[in-house]
Design a protein around this motif. Structure first.
Motif, PDB file in Angstrom:
ATOM      1  N   MET A  61       0.839  -1.183   0.000  1.00 55.30           N
ATOM      2  CA  MET A  61       0.000   0.000   0.000  1.00 55.30           C
ATOM      3  C   MET A  61       0.880   1.241   0.000  1.00 55.30           C
ATOM      4  O   MET A  61       1.884   1.282   0.686  1.00 55.30           O
ATOM      5  CB  MET A  61      -0.881   0.035   1.252  1.00 55.30           C
ATOM      6  CG  MET A  61      -2.043  -0.916   1.207  1.00 55.30           C
ATOM      7  SD  MET A  61      -3.377  -0.539   2.352  1.00 55.30           S
ATOM      8  CE  MET A  61      -2.670  -0.979   3.911  1.00 55.30           C
ATOM      9  N   ASP A  62       0.433   2.216  -0.773  1.00 56.95           N
ATOM     10  CA  ASP A  62       1.131   3.497  -0.745  1.00 56.95           C
ATOM     11  C   ASP A  62       0.109   4.628  -0.666  1.00 56.95           C
ATOM     12  O   ASP A  62      -1.077   4.389  -0.496  1.00 56.95           O
ATOM     13  CB  ASP A  62       2.072   3.646  -1.941  1.00 56.95           C
ATOM     14  CG  ASP A  62       1.355   3.653  -3.278  1.00 56.95           C
ATOM     15  OD1 ASP A  62       0.132   3.892  -3.311  1.00 56.95           O
ATOM     16  OD2 ASP A  62       2.010   3.428  -4.297  1.00 56.95           O
ATOM     17  N   HIS A  63       0.561   5.843  -0.785  1.00 57.01           N
ATOM     18  CA  HIS A  63      -0.310   6.997  -0.604  1.00 57.01           C
ATOM     19  C   HIS A  63      -0.783   7.605  -1.928  1.00 57.01           C
ATOM     20  O   HIS A  63      -1.233   8.736  -1.961  1.00 57.01           O
ATOM     21  CB  HIS A  63       0.384   8.054   0.265  1.00 57.01           C
ATOM     22  CG  HIS A  63       1.657   8.579  -0.339  1.00 57.01           C
ATOM     23  ND1 HIS A  63       2.861   7.967  -0.149  1.00 57.01           N
ATOM     24  CD2 HIS A  63       1.885   9.627  -1.145  1.00 57.01           C
ATOM     25  CE1 HIS A  63       3.795   8.627  -0.800  1.00 57.01           C
ATOM     26  NE2 HIS A  63       3.223   9.650  -1.412  1.00 57.01           N
ATOM     27  N   THR A  64      -0.681   6.850  -3.021  1.00 57.84           N
ATOM     28  CA  THR A  64      -1.097   7.364  -4.323  1.00 57.84           C
ATOM     29  C   THR A  64      -2.396   6.715  -4.795  1.00 57.84           C
ATOM     30  O   THR A  64      -2.742   5.603  -4.391  1.00 57.84           O
ATOM     31  CB  THR A  64      -0.021   7.117  -5.396  1.00 57.84           C
ATOM     32  OG1 THR A  64       0.173   5.711  -5.525  1.00 57.84           O
ATOM     33  CG2 THR A  64       1.284   7.787  -5.040  1.00 57.84           C
ATOM     34  N   ILE A  65      -3.076   7.442  -5.678  1.00 54.89           N
ATOM     35  CA  ILE A  65      -4.265   6.929  -6.369  1.00 54.89           C
ATOM     36  C   ILE A  65      -3.952   7.019  -7.857  1.00 54.89           C
ATOM     37  O   ILE A  65      -3.560   8.084  -8.352  1.00 54.89           O
ATOM     38  CB  ILE A  65      -5.516   7.767  -6.045  1.00 54.89           C
ATOM     39  CG1 ILE A  65      -5.810   7.707  -4.552  1.00 54.89           C
ATOM     40  CG2 ILE A  65      -6.708   7.314  -6.875  1.00 54.89           C
ATOM     41  CD1 ILE A  65      -6.815   8.741  -4.097  1.00 54.89           C
TER      42      ILE A  65
ATOM     43  N   ALA B 123      -0.335   9.071   3.921  1.00 49.81           N
ATOM     44  CA  ALA B 123      -0.152   7.686   4.357  1.00 49.81           C
ATOM     45  C   ALA B 123      -0.944   6.806   3.388  1.00 49.81           C
ATOM     46  O   ALA B 123      -1.586   7.306   2.463  1.00 49.81           O
ATOM     47  CB  ALA B 123      -0.643   7.511   5.797  1.00 49.81           C
ATOM     48  N   ALA B 124      -0.926   5.515   3.621  1.00 49.52           N
ATOM     49  CA  ALA B 124      -1.559   4.569   2.703  1.00 49.52           C
ATOM     50  C   ALA B 124      -3.051   4.850   2.513  1.00 49.52           C
ATOM     51  O   ALA B 124      -3.753   5.217   3.449  1.00 49.52           O
ATOM     52  CB  ALA B 124      -1.372   3.146   3.215  1.00 49.52           C
ATOM     53  N   VAL B 125      -3.514   4.661   1.289  1.00 50.51           N
ATOM     54  CA  VAL B 125      -4.917   4.852   0.927  1.00 50.51           C
ATOM     55  C   VAL B 125      -5.664   3.543   1.174  1.00 50.51           C
ATOM     56  O   VAL B 125      -5.188   2.468   0.807  1.00 50.51           O
ATOM     57  CB  VAL B 125      -5.042   5.262  -0.563  1.00 50.51           C
ATOM     58  CG1 VAL B 125      -6.490   5.356  -0.989  1.00 50.51           C
ATOM     59  CG2 VAL B 125      -4.312   6.576  -0.801  1.00 50.51           C
ATOM     60  N   LYS B 126      -6.848   3.640   1.795  1.00 50.88           N
ATOM     61  CA  LYS B 126      -7.653   2.450   2.096  1.00 50.88           C
ATOM     62  C   LYS B 126      -8.810   2.248   1.124  1.00 50.88           C
ATOM     63  O   LYS B 126      -9.191   1.131   0.837  1.00 50.88           O
ATOM     64  CB  LYS B 126      -8.228   2.539   3.520  1.00 50.88           C
ATOM     65  CG  LYS B 126      -7.224   2.504   4.627  1.00 50.88           C
ATOM     66  CD  LYS B 126      -6.972   1.143   5.155  1.00 50.88           C
ATOM     67  CE  LYS B 126      -8.174   0.514   5.778  1.00 50.88           C
ATOM     68  NZ  LYS B 126      -8.007  -0.843   6.192  1.00 50.88           N
ATOM     69  N   ASP B 127      -9.424   3.346   0.636  1.00 53.17           N
ATOM     70  CA  ASP B 127     -10.608   3.212  -0.205  1.00 53.17           C
ATOM     71  C   ASP B 127     -10.713   4.418  -1.133  1.00 53.17           C
ATOM     72  O   ASP B 127     -10.281   5.517  -0.784  1.00 53.17           O
ATOM     73  CB  ASP B 127     -11.865   3.125   0.683  1.00 53.17           C
ATOM     74  CG  ASP B 127     -13.099   2.630  -0.056  1.00 53.17           C
ATOM     75  OD1 ASP B 127     -12.971   2.088  -1.171  1.00 53.17           O
ATOM     76  OD2 ASP B 127     -14.210   2.780   0.492  1.00 53.17           O
ATOM     77  N   VAL B 128     -11.283   4.193  -2.319  1.00 50.88           N
ATOM     78  CA  VAL B 128     -11.510   5.244  -3.306  1.00 50.88           C
ATOM     79  C   VAL B 128     -12.851   4.989  -3.962  1.00 50.88           C
ATOM     80  O   VAL B 128     -13.160   3.855  -4.330  1.00 50.88           O
ATOM     81  CB  VAL B 128     -10.412   5.264  -4.398  1.00 50.88           C
ATOM     82  CG1 VAL B 128     -10.679   6.365  -5.419  1.00 50.88           C
ATOM     83  CG2 VAL B 128      -9.035   5.405  -3.797  1.00 50.88           C
ATOM     84  N   LYS B 129     -13.671   6.032  -4.114  1.00 53.86           N
ATOM     85  CA  LYS B 129     -14.958   5.918  -4.798  1.00 53.86           C
ATOM     86  C   LYS B 129     -15.088   7.055  -5.807  1.00 53.86           C
ATOM     87  O   LYS B 129     -14.696   8.189  -5.541  1.00 53.86           O
ATOM     88  CB  LYS B 129     -16.131   6.011  -3.806  1.00 53.86           C
ATOM     89  CG  LYS B 129     -16.196   4.894  -2.794  1.00 53.86           C
ATOM     90  CD  LYS B 129     -16.562   3.583  -3.434  1.00 53.86           C
ATOM     91  CE  LYS B 129     -16.869   2.475  -2.466  1.00 53.86           C
ATOM     92  NZ  LYS B 129     -15.922   2.134  -1.480  1.00 53.86           N
TER      93      LYS B 129
END
Length: 195
Positions: free
Chosen positions: A1-5, A26-32
């Motif tokens: 996991m990283d902090h990019t989308i 910090a690390a990304v958990k979810d994207v909508k």
């Protein structure tokens, strides 16, 4: 996991990544995606939900919390509202127009793993990491209902990581659910807790 989308371009093999968004610390958990496809809403270990204009590549708003935010979801009928759930068992309904919390649902100390709106947006269900498989349903900001999946004599060793509604929505009365390979029926049951 990283902090990019990363926004991927599936139509062009020469340019696979259309845009990289670097707004989280910090690390990304979810994207909508928003319904209109112009924005993404993301959350993560930096305890912030971020609304980003994808075309411009700019963050339009940041929603700071006191918990790691694990899951976000836009309201199905009002794209200016979204729900966020996190590590301290809290669900917050946010308004993107003013950046304020519309309602704070305190579920306890168990991390929220997933959240789902009913089609009309008047009810929310969430799953959490507790001993046993648990769903929590919230109806019109006034009450919640703990839905336990499983026979009382069986202690589940796994987590209920995702919450999804049947296309007909959340039923008023619990209905038995047959699980393949199980001799007994699993049934949703629960109680009303006032928030």
């Amino acid at each position: 996991m990283d902090h990019t989308i990363c926004i991927w371009n599936v139509w062009n093999s020469d340019q696979k990544v259309a845009r990289v968004l670097n707004f989280h610390n910090a690390a990304v958990k979810d994207v909508k995606w928003s319904r209109d496809g112009l924005f993404v809403l993301s959350c993560g270990y930096d305890s912030i939900s971020r609304l980003v204009d994808v075309e411009k590549g700019m963050e339009t708003q940041a929603f700071k919390e006191d918990q790691v935010v694990s899951v976000v979801k836009f309201h199905p009928e009002n794209s200016k509202l979204f729900i966020a759930g996190g590590s301290r068992g809290r669900l917050k309904l946010w308004d993107v127009r003013n950046g304020m919390v519309v309602h704070d649902y305190i579920r306890g100390h168990d991390p929220i793993l997933d959240v789902e709106f009913t089609k009309n947006g008047k009810q929310i269900i969430s799953s959490s990491d507790v001993s046993g498989r648990n769903l929590r349903a919230v109806r019109e900001r006034t009450s919640s209902r703990l839905l336990k999946c499983g026979r009382p004599s069986v202690r589940h060793r796994t987590t209920l990581a995702r919450a999804r509604l049947h296309p007909s929505g959340l039923q008023q009365r619990p209905r038995p659910l047959s699980i393949p390979g199980e001799s007994a029926e699993f049934q949703f049951s629960g109680q009303i807790d006032f928030v």
